[in-house]
Design a protein around this motif. Structure first.
Motif, mmCIF file in Angstrom:
data_model
loop_
_atom_site.group_PDB
_atom_site.id
_atom_site.type_symbol
_atom_site.label_atom_id
_atom_site.label_comp_id
_atom_site.label_asym_id
_atom_site.label_seq_id
_atom_site.Cartn_x
_atom_site.Cartn_y
_atom_site.Cartn_z
ATOM 1 N N ASP A 101 0.829 -1.205 0.000
ATOM 2 C CA ASP A 101 0.000 0.000 0.000
ATOM 3 C C ASP A 101 0.862 1.252 0.000
ATOM 4 N N ILE A 102 2.037 1.156 0.649
ATOM 5 C CA ILE A 102 2.965 2.277 0.740
ATOM 6 C C ILE A 102 4.333 1.819 0.255
ATOM 7 N N LEU A 103 4.942 2.592 -0.640
ATOM 8 C CA LEU A 103 6.291 2.333 -1.114
ATOM 9 C C LEU A 103 7.230 3.367 -0.501
ATOM 10 N N LEU A 104 8.203 2.907 0.260
ATOM 11 C CA LEU A 104 9.188 3.804 0.872
ATOM 12 C C LEU A 104 10.363 3.920 -0.092
ATOM 13 N N VAL A 105 10.322 4.947 -0.920
ATOM 14 C CA VAL A 105 11.259 5.081 -2.031
ATOM 15 C C VAL A 105 12.421 5.988 -1.636
ATOM 16 N N SER A 106 13.645 5.483 -1.803
ATOM 17 C CA SER A 106 14.835 6.300 -1.560
ATOM 18 C C SER A 106 15.237 7.019 -2.842
ATOM 19 N N ALA A 107 15.695 8.265 -2.696
ATOM 20 C CA ALA A 107 16.090 9.062 -3.860
ATOM 21 C C ALA A 107 17.101 10.111 -3.420
ATOM 22 N N ARG A 108 17.879 10.579 -4.385
ATOM 23 C CA ARG A 108 18.872 11.612 -4.114
ATOM 24 C C ARG A 108 18.284 12.992 -4.397
ATOM 25 N N LEU A 109 18.473 13.911 -3.461
ATOM 26 C CA LEU A 109 18.129 15.308 -3.689
ATOM 27 C C LEU A 109 19.244 15.975 -4.484
ATOM 28 N N PRO A 110 18.989 17.098 -5.122
ATOM 29 C CA PRO A 110 20.045 17.774 -5.888
ATOM 30 C C PRO A 110 21.227 18.130 -5.004
ATOM 31 N N ALA A 111 22.433 17.941 -5.539
ATOM 32 C CA ALA A 111 23.636 18.298 -4.795
ATOM 33 C C ALA A 111 23.814 19.803 -4.781
ATOM 34 N N GLY A 112 24.341 20.315 -3.691
ATOM 35 C CA GLY A 112 24.594 21.752 -3.596
ATOM 36 C C GLY A 112 26.001 22.095 -4.042
ATOM 37 N N GLY A 113 26.176 23.262 -4.613
ATOM 38 C CA GLY A 113 27.498 23.730 -5.008
ATOM 39 C C GLY A 113 28.049 22.986 -6.201
ATOM 40 N N GLN A 114 29.377 23.069 -6.363
ATOM 41 C CA GLN A 114 30.067 22.467 -7.507
ATOM 42 C C GLN A 114 30.984 21.336 -7.058
ATOM 43 N N SER A 115 30.650 20.674 -5.936
ATOM 44 C CA SER A 115 31.551 19.660 -5.380
ATOM 45 C C SER A 115 31.589 18.387 -6.204
ATOM 46 N N GLY A 116 30.556 18.136 -6.963
ATOM 47 C CA GLY A 116 30.490 16.894 -7.707
ATOM 48 C C GLY A 116 30.053 15.709 -6.871
ATOM 49 N N GLN A 117 29.789 15.930 -5.590
ATOM 50 C CA GLN A 117 29.339 14.856 -4.722
ATOM 51 C C GLN A 117 27.845 14.607 -4.921
ATOM 52 N N PRO A 118 27.387 13.352 -4.709
ATOM 53 C CA PRO A 118 25.954 13.075 -4.841
ATOM 54 C C PRO A 118 25.153 13.823 -3.794
ATOM 55 N N GLY A 119 23.907 14.112 -4.119
ATOM 56 C CA GLY A 119 23.062 14.838 -3.187
ATOM 57 C C GLY A 119 22.652 13.990 -1.997
ATOM 58 N N ARG A 120 22.036 14.627 -1.038
ATOM 59 C CA ARG A 120 21.597 13.955 0.185
ATOM 60 C C ARG A 120 20.504 12.940 -0.129
ATOM 61 N N LEU A 121 20.532 11.814 0.585
ATOM 62 C CA LEU A 121 19.513 10.785 0.402
ATOM 63 C C LEU A 121 18.255 11.163 1.175
ATOM 64 N N ALA A 122 17.118 10.879 0.570
ATOM 65 C CA ALA A 122 15.824 11.097 1.222
ATOM 66 C C ALA A 122 14.939 9.892 0.959
ATOM 67 N N VAL A 123 13.952 9.675 1.820
ATOM 68 C CA VAL A 123 13.004 8.570 1.669
ATOM 69 C C VAL A 123 11.596 9.137 1.654
ATOM 70 N N PHE A 124 10.790 8.703 0.689
ATOM 71 C CA PHE A 124 9.433 9.200 0.501
ATOM 72 C C PHE A 124 8.438 8.061 0.684
#
Length: 380
Positions: A164-187
């Motif tokens: 009934d509910i899908l707990l989906v993990s996804a990356r938020l946009p990365a800040g700045g020009q670091s090239g690092q992946p964005g923060r993980l979030a769960v919806f």
């Protein structure tokens, strides 16, 4: 070390075993596999009535306030019965994820429904071609208005089609020009959200699963589980908790497979003598016992260490447990099939189904080779 259970824990184990023994015969399980969802909703409600779905939910939210040891006992009993219901996916991992990541309002909304069996939730985290790297999340969540637009592909979701509910993990946009992946979030996304596409199928061990595509899915901001800033660490804890639980399930299945093999060798006669009396076969069954007892000890270790705060120490202990248990799954499963002969791989015999489930467990949450490599890195 004392591994004896408390009176309450023993009662929990005995109650679960009695229910499985009464309601989950091999013939009944075969019928459950033919149902549209691949398992029995009546059995699921039976779990709820016994309080099994509420073990990992706090009393504040209608649960029992249990923990890894109680989960280990229930999973062991479910492994004995080769249970198809989404206990690991929903009652263990999803409940743990909501409890860790949900804010008070989200917990009050989701957890009571999970405890009562009214709703089923599944963590949608694994993605194709990640090679067991759980941090390699490429699903994106782009801010838009008062929500987010999710795009990505989640793979091998056990019971994803009936969730009934899908707990989906996804990356938020990365800040700045670091090239690092964005923060993980769960919806926490309802199954009927526009833009979700699923491909259901049954895995080799009979468990229903699906592929999930998120095609420009708009998710209101209120559905992001936002109690913690570091969602990635919380997801790691949830995956480790699930790994410890599936180790306990493996031990339950191993026990039943050994018992079936011993009984068969007592019944099967060759040259007028039960083959259980042949010394070569006795040695093989003794080796099976050794593997199972080592697996049982490591299952205890996994349960005890599954909530350790030190992520590196927790990961090392769980990798060690998964290696020993994975080796036991492969060795005991193969020996059981060989000792049964050709009939050991037939669909009519429960041995073949235990064998397939153990082979699936050996690969879930990282294969034996993967965890051996992980453990070696920890030592280095």
């Amino acid at each position: 070390m004392d591994f004896s259970y408390s009176e309450e824990q023993q009662m929990l184990l005995d109650t679960t075993r009695r229910f499985i023994g009464k309601e989950y015969s091999f013939d009944a399980r075969r019928g459950f596999r033919q149902q549209p969802e691949g398992y029995s909703r009546d059995i699921w409600q039976g779990f709820a009535d016994l309080g099994l779905l509420a073990i990992n939910i706090s009393e504040e939210h209608g649960g029992m306030g249990g923990g890894p040891l109680e989960t280990m006992l229930v999973m062991s009993a479910l492994g004995e019965g080769l249970v198809l219901e989404p206990y690991l996916a929903s009652a263990v991992m999803a409940s743990k994820a909501v409890a860790l990541l949900g804010n008070p309002q989200q917990c009050a909304s989701l957890l009571p429904a999970l405890a009562s069996g009214e709703q089923i939730a599944v963590l949608a985290h694994d993605e194709p071609s990640t090679r067991y790297d759980w941090k390699a999340v490429t699903t994106q969540a782009w801010p838009l208005g008062d929500g987010f637009v999710l795009t990505g592909h989640k793979s091998m979701l056990p019971h994803g089609s009936s969730a009934d509910i899908l707990l989906v993990s996804a990356r938020l946009p990365a800040g700045g020009q670091s090239g690092q992946p964005g923060r993980l979030a769960v919806f926490a996304i309802p199954r009927n959200m526009p833009g979700l596409r699923q491909l259901p199928y049954a895995t080799v061990d009979g468990v229903p699963a699906c592929e999930l595509w998120l095609e420009q899915v708009f998710v209101p901001a209120a559905l992001m589980l936002d109690a913690l800033e570091d969602a990635e660490a919380a997801v790691g804890r949830v995956l480790d908790f699930g790994l410890a639980a599936i180790c306990a399930e493996a031990v339950g299945a191993l026990d039943k497979l050994l018992a079936a093999t011993i009984q068969y060798t007592k019944d099967r006669k060759q040259f007028g003598t039960p083959i259980a009396k042949f010394q070569a076969l006795q040695h093989r069954m003794a080796d099976m016992v050794l593997h199972i007892e080592q697996a049982r000890s490591m299952s205890y270790l996994a349960a005890v260490r599954s909530e350790e705060a030190d992520a590196a120490a927790r990961s090392a202990a769980l990798s060690a447990a998964k290696v020993v248990i994975g080796q036991a799954c492969r060795f005991v499963g193969q020996q059981a099939v060989q000792l049964h002969g050709g009939m050991g791989v037939t669909d009519e015999l429960d041995v073949s189904h235990y064998f397939k489930r153990l082979m699936a467990i050996e690969l879930q949450f990282g294969s034996t080779d993967h965890h051996l490599e992980q453990y070696a890195r920890q030592l280095a």
